[in-house]
Motif scaffolding. Structure first.
Motif, PDB file in Angstrom:
ATOM      1  N   PRO A  10      12.379   1.809  -6.525  1.00 22.52           N
ATOM      2  CA  PRO A  10      12.489   2.205  -7.935  1.00 22.52           C
ATOM      3  C   PRO A  10      13.946   2.272  -8.395  1.00 22.52           C
ATOM      4  CG  PRO A  10      11.797   4.067  -6.593  1.00 22.52           C
ATOM      5  CD  PRO A  10      11.806   2.860  -5.700  1.00 22.52           C
ATOM      6  N   GLY A  11      14.169   1.830  -9.622  1.00 27.19           N
ATOM      7  CA  GLY A  11      15.496   1.893 -10.223  1.00 27.19           C
ATOM      8  C   GLY A  11      16.448   0.811  -9.758  1.00 27.19           C
ATOM      9  N   THR A  12      15.964  -0.171  -9.014  1.00 24.34           N
ATOM     10  CA  THR A  12      16.833  -1.252  -8.541  1.00 24.34           C
ATOM     11  C   THR A  12      16.384  -2.569  -9.162  1.00 24.34           C
ATOM     12  OG1 THR A  12      15.481  -1.908  -6.636  1.00 24.34           O
ATOM     13  CG2 THR A  12      17.019  -0.075  -6.289  1.00 24.34           C
ATOM     14  N   GLU A  13      17.173  -3.599  -8.933  1.00 20.56           N
ATOM     15  CA  GLU A  13      16.793  -4.929  -9.404  1.00 20.56           C
ATOM     16  C   GLU A  13      15.532  -5.426  -8.713  1.00 20.56           C
ATOM     17  OE1 GLU A  13      19.892  -7.852  -9.216  1.00 20.56           O
ATOM     18  OE2 GLU A  13      21.351  -6.515 -10.136  1.00 20.56           O
ATOM     19  N   ASN A  14      15.251  -4.883  -7.536  1.00 15.83           N
ATOM     20  CA  ASN A  14      14.095  -5.318  -6.737  1.00 15.83           C
ATOM     21  C   ASN A  14      12.891  -4.406  -6.908  1.00 15.83           C
ATOM     22  OD1 ASN A  14      15.680  -7.353  -5.664  1.00 15.83           O
ATOM     23  ND2 ASN A  14      16.444  -6.018  -4.063  1.00 15.83           N
ATOM     24  N   GLU A  15      12.844  -3.659  -8.010  1.00 16.78           N
ATOM     25  CA  GLU A  15      11.742  -2.739  -8.225  1.00 16.78           C
ATOM     26  C   GLU A  15      10.421  -3.509  -8.294  1.00 16.78           C
ATOM     27  OE1 GLU A  15      11.857   0.977 -10.850  1.00 16.78           O
ATOM     28  OE2 GLU A  15      10.924  -0.561 -12.118  1.00 16.78           O
ATOM     29  N   GLY A  16       9.417  -2.965  -7.642  1.00 18.10           N
ATOM     30  CA  GLY A  16       8.094  -3.573  -7.663  1.00 18.10           C
ATOM     31  C   GLY A  16       7.042  -2.496  -7.729  1.00 18.10           C
ATOM     32  N   ILE A  17       5.901  -2.838  -8.281  1.00 23.20           N
ATOM     33  CA  ILE A  17       4.809  -1.879  -8.406  1.00 23.20           C
ATOM     34  C   ILE A  17       3.701  -2.262  -7.435  1.00 23.20           C
ATOM     35  CG2 ILE A  17       3.670  -3.132 -10.298  1.00 23.20           C
ATOM     36  CD1 ILE A  17       3.157  -0.262 -11.529  1.00 23.20           C
ATOM     37  N   ASP A 102       7.184 -10.072  -3.220  1.00 24.50           N
ATOM     38  CA  ASP A 102       7.992 -10.840  -4.171  1.00 24.50           C
ATOM     39  C   ASP A 102       9.471 -10.523  -4.005  1.00 24.50           C
ATOM     40  OD1 ASP A 102       5.718 -11.982  -5.193  1.00 24.50           O
ATOM     41  OD2 ASP A 102       5.594 -10.630  -6.922  1.00 24.50           O
ATOM     42  N   TRP A 103       9.814  -9.227  -3.837  1.00 20.77           N
ATOM     43  CA  TRP A 103      11.233  -8.890  -3.747  1.00 20.77           C
ATOM     44  C   TRP A 103      11.837  -9.363  -2.425  1.00 20.77           C
ATOM     45  CZ3 TRP A 103       7.896  -4.645  -3.033  1.00 20.77           C
ATOM     46  CH2 TRP A 103       8.048  -3.952  -1.843  1.00 20.77           C
ATOM     47  N   GLU A 104      11.044  -9.415  -1.358  1.00 23.38           N
ATOM     48  CA  GLU A 104      11.566  -9.952  -0.097  1.00 23.38           C
ATOM     49  C   GLU A 104      11.828 -11.448  -0.217  1.00 23.38           C
ATOM     50  OE1 GLU A 104       9.540  -7.058   3.243  1.00 23.38           O
ATOM     51  OE2 GLU A 104       8.313  -8.615   2.318  1.00 23.38           O
ATOM     52  N   ARG A 105      10.920 -12.138  -0.887  1.00 22.03           N
ATOM     53  CA  ARG A 105      11.078 -13.583  -1.080  1.00 22.03           C
ATOM     54  C   ARG A 105      12.316 -13.876  -1.931  1.00 22.03           C
ATOM     55  NH1 ARG A 105       6.252 -14.655  -1.216  1.00 22.03           N
ATOM     56  NH2 ARG A 105       5.723 -13.833  -3.249  1.00 22.03           N
ATOM     57  N   GLU A 106      12.530 -13.072  -2.993  1.00 24.89           N
ATOM     58  CA  GLU A 106      13.666 -13.281  -3.886  1.00 24.89           C
ATOM     59  C   GLU A 106      14.998 -12.971  -3.212  1.00 24.89           C
ATOM     60  OE1 GLU A 106      12.677 -10.815  -7.182  1.00 24.89           O
ATOM     61  OE2 GLU A 106      11.058 -12.148  -7.845  1.00 24.89           O
ATOM     62  N   ASN A 107      14.997 -12.075  -2.217  1.00 26.07           N
ATOM     63  CA  ASN A 107      16.247 -11.658  -1.576  1.00 26.07           C
ATOM     64  C   ASN A 107      16.450 -12.264  -0.201  1.00 26.07           C
ATOM     65  OD1 ASN A 107      17.263  -9.906  -3.611  1.00 26.07           O
ATOM     66  ND2 ASN A 107      15.567  -8.544  -3.122  1.00 26.07           N
ATOM     67  N   ARG A 108      15.626 -13.203   0.145  1.00 28.59           N
ATOM     68  CA  ARG A 108      15.750 -13.845   1.449  1.00 28.59           C
ATOM     69  C   ARG A 108      17.082 -14.593   1.513  1.00 28.59           C
ATOM     70  NH1 ARG A 108      11.884 -18.314   1.986  1.00 28.59           N
ATOM     71  NH2 ARG A 108      10.586 -16.782   0.988  1.00 28.59           N
ATOM     72  N   VAL A 109      17.775 -14.419   2.607  1.00 30.17           N
ATOM     73  CA  VAL A 109      19.033 -15.136   2.816  1.00 30.17           C
ATOM     74  C   VAL A 109      18.695 -16.485   3.427  1.00 30.17           C
ATOM     75  CG1 VAL A 109      21.232 -15.121   4.056  1.00 30.17           C
ATOM     76  CG2 VAL A 109      20.284 -12.986   3.166  1.00 30.17           C
ATOM     77  N   PRO A 110      19.169 -17.564   2.793  1.00 25.43           N
ATOM     78  CA  PRO A 110      18.855 -18.878   3.366  1.00 25.43           C
ATOM     79  C   PRO A 110      19.485 -19.028   4.742  1.00 25.43           C
ATOM     80  CG  PRO A 110      20.384 -19.085   1.516  1.00 25.43           C
ATOM     81  CD  PRO A 110      20.002 -17.636   1.620  1.00 25.43           C
ATOM     82  N   PRO A 111      18.890 -19.828   5.608  1.00 18.38           N
ATOM     83  CA  PRO A 111      19.457 -20.014   6.942  1.00 18.38           C
ATOM     84  C   PRO A 111      20.870 -20.579   6.840  1.00 18.38           C
ATOM     85  CG  PRO A 111      17.498 -21.387   6.634  1.00 18.38           C
ATOM     86  CD  PRO A 111      17.711 -20.613   5.374  1.00 18.38           C
ATOM     87  N   ALA A 112      21.696 -20.174   7.786  1.00 21.36           N
ATOM     88  CA  ALA A 112      23.086 -20.643   7.780  1.00 21.36           C
ATOM     89  C   ALA A 112      23.126 -22.157   7.938  1.00 21.36           C
ATOM     90  CB  ALA A 112      23.859 -19.978   8.912  1.00 21.36           C
ATOM     91  N   ALA A 113      23.997 -22.737   7.171  1.00 19.14           N
ATOM     92  CA  ALA A 113      24.161 -24.197   7.261  1.00 19.14           C
ATOM     93  C   ALA A 113      24.894 -24.531   8.545  1.00 19.14           C
ATOM     94  CB  ALA A 113      24.951 -24.693   6.053  1.00 19.14           C
ATOM     95  N   GLU A 114      24.644 -25.726   9.040  1.00 15.17           N
ATOM     96  CA  GLU A 114      25.337 -26.177  10.226  1.00 15.17           C
ATOM     97  C   GLU A 114      26.829 -26.266   9.926  1.00 15.17           C
ATOM     98  OE1 GLU A 114      24.227 -26.968  13.366  1.00 15.17           O
ATOM     99  OE2 GLU A 114      22.364 -26.039  12.692  1.00 15.17           O
ATOM    100  N   SER A 115      27.634 -25.801  10.856  1.00 14.30           N
ATOM    101  CA  SER A 115      29.085 -25.867  10.673  1.00 14.30           C
ATOM    102  C   SER A 115      29.554 -27.301  10.840  1.00 14.30           C
ATOM    103  CB  SER A 115      29.782 -24.972  11.707  1.00 14.30           C
ATOM    104  OG  SER A 115      31.170 -25.130  11.605  1.00 14.30           O
ATOM    105  N   GLU A 116      30.521 -27.660  10.008  1.00 16.31           N
ATOM    106  CA  GLU A 116      31.070 -29.012  10.126  1.00 16.31           C
ATOM    107  C   GLU A 116      32.121 -29.089  11.229  1.00 16.31           C
ATOM    108  OE1 GLU A 116      34.222 -29.604   6.764  1.00 16.31           O
ATOM    109  OE2 GLU A 116      32.497 -28.541   5.913  1.00 16.31           O
ATOM    110  N   PHE A 117      32.459 -27.919  11.838  1.00 19.08           N
ATOM    111  CA  PHE A 117      33.454 -27.878  12.902  1.00 19.08           C
ATOM    112  C   PHE A 117      32.787 -27.553  14.234  1.00 19.08           C
ATOM    113  CE2 PHE A 117      35.722 -26.518   9.051  1.00 19.08           C
ATOM    114  CZ  PHE A 117      36.711 -27.495   9.003  1.00 19.08           C
ATOM    115  N   SER A 118      33.280 -28.144  15.272  1.00 17.13           N
ATOM    116  CA  SER A 118      32.785 -27.821  16.608  1.00 17.13           C
ATOM    117  C   SER A 118      33.401 -26.489  17.031  1.00 17.13           C
ATOM    118  CB  SER A 118      33.175 -28.918  17.601  1.00 17.13           C
ATOM    119  OG  SER A 118      34.578 -28.895  17.802  1.00 17.13           O
ATOM    120  N   GLU A 119      32.850 -25.933  18.097  1.00 14.12           N
ATOM    121  CA  GLU A 119      33.355 -24.658  18.613  1.00 14.12           C
ATOM    122  C   GLU A 119      34.831 -24.762  18.999  1.00 14.12           C
ATOM    123  OE1 GLU A 119      33.106 -20.724  19.209  1.00 14.12           O
ATOM    124  OE2 GLU A 119      31.424 -21.944  18.532  1.00 14.12           O
TER     125      GLU A 119
END
Length: 133
Positions: A10-17, A102-119
């Motif tokens: 409640p009271g956040t951008e992710n409020e849901g009923i 719905d709020w979990e889907r909206e706030n899901r962090v996309p998987p990290a992109a593959e790095s263009e640099f090697s270790e």
């Protein structure tokens, strides 16, 4: 008229009923009694649902929300006791939760992109930055 509904974040951008899915409809329960709403919230928690907050709100506001969102709402009278199996099933918390809200889907962090640099390249760059400091 004030009623009590179950809100998540409640009271956040992710409020849901909290709503029940009945076929292709979503139903919001409006409780006349805060105690009844709290009991229902505890039943949800006992079944491993997210813990909702009980919030007082004007019934007209809930009805307007439902009308604009294609939801339905139902007023649960104070001290309501189901008298038949259909009413018991209707007011019992669902046996399962949605996989992802719905709020979990909206706030899901996309998987990290593959790095263009090697270790080894990253280590070399780190060392260069450290020398600069």
């Amino acid at each position: 008229m004030r009623v009590y509904v179950l809100l998540y974040n409640p009271g956040t951008e992710n409020e849901g009923i909290h709503s029940l899915q009945l076929g292709d409809r979503n139903l919001i329960l409006m409780f006349e009694s805060e105690d009844d709403a709290n009991r229902y919230a505890m039943l949800l928690e006992a079944q491993d649902f997210h813990a909702p907050s009980v919030v007082a709100i004007d019934a007209k506001e809930v009805e307007d929300f439902c009308e604009s969102s294609g939801y339905s709402c139902h007023l649960v009278p104070e001290g309501f006791v189901p008298t038949n199996e259909a009413e018991r099933l209707f007011l019992a918390p669902p046996e399962r939760n949605v996989e992802e809200t719905d709020w979990e889907r909206e706030n899901r962090v996309p998987p990290a992109a593959e790095s263009e640099f090697s270790e080894s390249e990253l280590n070399r760059l780190r060392q260069q930055f450290e020398k600069l400091l």
